[in-house]
Every structure is written in C-alpha cells, then in structure tokens.
Design a protein around this motif. Sequence first.
Motif, PDB file in Angstrom:
ATOM      1  N   ASP A  10       0.888  -0.840  -0.151  1.00 39.84           N
ATOM      2  CA  ASP A  10       0.266  -0.194  -0.091  1.00 39.84           C
ATOM      3  C   ASP A  10       0.885   1.093  -0.175  1.00 39.84           C
ATOM      4  N   VAL A  11       0.972   1.676  -0.834  1.00 38.94           N
ATOM      5  CA  VAL A  11       1.739   3.098  -1.306  1.00 38.94           C
ATOM      6  C   VAL A  11       1.019   4.009  -1.415  1.00 38.94           C
ATOM      7  N   LYS A  12       1.372   5.183   0.091  1.00 37.27           N
ATOM      8  CA  LYS A  12       0.540   6.459   0.105  1.00 37.27           C
ATOM      9  C   LYS A  12       0.637   7.342   0.095  1.00 37.27           C
TER      10      LYS A  12
ATOM     11  N   TYR B 122       3.470  10.006  -2.578  1.00 35.40           N
ATOM     12  CA  TYR B 122       4.652   8.835  -2.879  1.00 35.40           C
ATOM     13  C   TYR B 122       4.533   8.350  -3.936  1.00 35.40           C
TER      14      TYR B 122
ATOM     15  N   ASP C 252       5.693   4.871  -6.633  1.00 32.61           N
ATOM     16  CA  ASP C 252       5.639   3.914  -7.019  1.00 32.61           C
ATOM     17  C   ASP C 252       6.678   3.420  -8.238  1.00 32.61           C
TER      18      ASP C 252
END
Length: 173
Positions: free
Chosen positions: A156-158, A161, A163
């Motif tokens: 899970d990329v907040k 940010y 990816d």
Amino acid sequence: LSEILIAPKPPAKPAGLNGKPEPPTEAENAAALSEAQAKAKDLLDQIHQGANFADLAKKNSDGPSAKEGGDLSYFNRGALAKELEDKVYGLKPGEVTDVIRTKQGYVILQVTEHQQAGIPALKEVEPRIADALYMQKLQPALRGYLTTLREQAYIDVKPGYVDSGASAKQTKP
C-alpha cells in the motif's frame, strides 16, 4: 605511476608594511630545499626497508594524489618530462625511482603497472567480457523476478509517494 611529493616549505613570515608577507630569503629557500630533500631520502629508505608506498604517500606526500595513496593513473609515452620518462619506463612494476628534483620539490615515483599498447590478449579481457554478458542477461531477469514478487505482495503506497516499481497485475490490499 604513484608518487610521493615533498615540497619545500619556507618559514611563514608576518605581513610587512604593505600588508603582504615578505618573500623568503635565499638562505631560507635553501634550508627548506635541504629539509625537503632529507625528508624525501628518509622516505625512500623506509620504502627500501619494506614500508608500504601508498601508506607513506597518504601520510607524507604534499601532492594532490596523496589521498589516493599517490596514485597518478596511467601515462602514455611522451606525456611525462623526458627526465622522468627515462627513469620510469625502465622499471618493473613495484619498483621505485631514487629521489628526483622537480619544480614542485622532490618526488619519488613507483611504477604500479605497465600496460602494453595494442589489442590485449583474450585471457586478459575474457573476465570483463563475461561480466558484461552476464549483466546483460541478469538485468531483464532480475526486473522480471522483482515484478513477480511485487504481483504476489500486498503493498500500500501512501498518497504523496511515487511507486516506481508498480506492476499492472499487482494486487491492492
């Protein structure tokens, strides 16, 4: 080549009436030269007794290459002064010159390695060729493996940010 340079250091003088330090006298220059020559001869004696050239260069050299153990890299024939070239090209790797007087001071040179001109033999370049071919094959395979790992993982990329390794088939939690 590697070098140890010992530059003469005349004593520092206080500023004169014009705000500039006075130049050293001839006697002070001669004393500084003889002191530098004595130090260079002492270092040469230490090298002949088995001291490590690179360590001595790091501790004692006044040259810009002191941090690298005196390493000057490679020189082609004709790139050095004739006086230095005559003394250096006859030496075998690992051998050192006597103390040589130059414009900068006194220098001791060590031949690190000779590299022959022309096309090198296959046995010399084969390991480099094998490494280059290995990396060409490894990079795509590694990228594929990492993509597979990403697809099987829950990541899970907040917000905020980026990816950069995201896969289209990646499972979201």
